[in-house]
Design an enzyme around this catalytic site. Structure first.
Site, PDB file in Angstrom:
ATOM      1  N   GLY A  25     -23.211  11.986  88.589  1.00  0.00           N
ATOM      2  CA  GLY A  25     -23.868  11.292  87.493  1.00  0.00           C
ATOM      3  C   GLY A  25     -24.196   9.868  87.894  1.00  0.00           C
ATOM      4  O   GLY A  25     -24.001   9.476  89.048  1.00  0.00           O
ATOM      5  N   GLU A  98     -16.422   8.291  95.167  1.00  0.00           N
ATOM      6  CA  GLU A  98     -17.576   7.576  95.739  1.00  0.00           C
ATOM      7  C   GLU A  98     -18.107   8.326  96.967  1.00  0.00           C
ATOM      8  O   GLU A  98     -18.429   7.725  98.000  1.00  0.00           O
ATOM      9  CB  GLU A  98     -17.192   6.133  96.119  1.00  0.00           C
ATOM     10  CG  GLU A  98     -16.660   5.299  94.975  1.00  0.00           C
ATOM     11  CD  GLU A  98     -17.721   4.931  93.929  1.00  0.00           C
ATOM     12  OE1 GLU A  98     -18.933   5.216  94.138  1.00  0.00           O
ATOM     13  OE2 GLU A  98     -17.323   4.362  92.893  1.00  0.00           O
ATOM     14  N   ALA A  99     -18.238   9.632  96.816  1.00  0.00           N
ATOM     15  CA  ALA A  99     -18.632  10.488  97.943  1.00  0.00           C
ATOM     16  C   ALA A  99     -20.009  10.123  98.496  1.00  0.00           C
ATOM     17  O   ALA A  99     -20.300  10.373  99.674  1.00  0.00           O
ATOM     18  CB  ALA A  99     -18.614  11.951  97.510  1.00  0.00           C
ATOM     19  N   GLN A 100     -20.853   9.513  97.673  1.00  0.00           N
ATOM     20  CA  GLN A 100     -22.216   9.179  98.146  1.00  0.00           C
ATOM     21  C   GLN A 100     -22.194   8.200  99.318  1.00  0.00           C
ATOM     22  O   GLN A 100     -23.139   8.142 100.092  1.00  0.00           O
ATOM     23  CB  GLN A 100     -23.071   8.622  96.995  1.00  0.00           C
ATOM     24  CG  GLN A 100     -22.795   7.180  96.599  1.00  0.00           C
ATOM     25  CD  GLN A 100     -21.589   7.019  95.677  1.00  0.00           C
ATOM     26  OE1 GLN A 100     -21.009   8.004  95.236  1.00  0.00           O
ATOM     27  NE2 GLN A 100     -21.206   5.776  95.384  1.00  0.00           N
TER      28      GLN A 100
END
Ligand code: ZN
Length: 198
Positions: A25, A98-100
């Site tokens: 999201g 915060e995988a992005q």
């Protein structure tokens, strides 16, 4: 709201069966709160849990994962996705926040963890501040058994917001910030903002 697969009783999620959950999201959508909620429940069920975040994200604390509403639990900051493999050997549930911001190895690392029987719960921004897919998130969403998209509230008009609009003048995909630099916006207000910028 996400109901854990084991409680729902669907699928084969018994011991030794791994799977991947992605919570995605915009900013201010409650992704980290949802991640921490799921990990807390796993701990209540006496499962061994490890939480990881990229060392790049040092907004609040170097080793604690802290959501925007300041919930916190211990987490490890790692330099690269492959560091997670070695560090997660003794746990049953792997959280990744915060995988992005992780490198391109993360999807392969996640696959290996799930294939080895672990439950992997990932939270991350699905789109950057230009509204484009962010880092490894699209691949992770494709790999996941369960994808939950959480929305924020548009800080301009109050509608459902899926975009993170950058209000600061900085350029580039990786610009760390909070309410000082970003607003959650609905599609209409995001487009209006992008137009007035160019
Ligand atoms: Zn709006």
């Amino acid at each position: 709201m996400f109901l854990e697969p084991r409680q729902l009783g669907f699928g084969n999620t018994g011991p030794g069966t791994g799977w991947v959950e992605v919570i995605c999201g915009s900013m201010f959508s409650g992704k980290t709160e949802e991640l921490l909620r799921r990990l807390r429940r796993a701990q209540i069920a006496h499962q061994r849990v490890e939480l990881f975040k990229p060392a790049f994200d040092n907004r609040y604390h170097t080793t604690d994962v802290v959501s925007h509403n300041r919930q916190s639990r211990g987490g490890r900051a790692v330099e690269s996705a492959t560091d997670i493999l070695a560090a997660a050997t003794n746990c049953e549930v792997v959280g990744i926040d915060e995988a992005q911001f992780f490198d391109e190895d993360l999807p392969e690392v996640v696959r290996e963890l799930a294939n080895s029987g672990k439950r992997v719960v990932i939270a991350g921004l699905d789109m950057d501040s230009d509204g484009r897919p962010f880092g490894p998130m699209p691949l992770l969403m494709a790999e996941a058994e369960f994808v939950t998209k959480v929305n924020a509230i548009c800080m301009q008009c109050g509608a459902t917001a899926a975009y993170s609009f950058r209000t600061s003048a900085e350029e580039g995909q990786k610009v760390l910030g909070e309410a000082d630099k970003y607003e959650a916006r609905c599609r209409k207000c995001f487009l209006a903002g992008m137009r007035s910028r160019s």
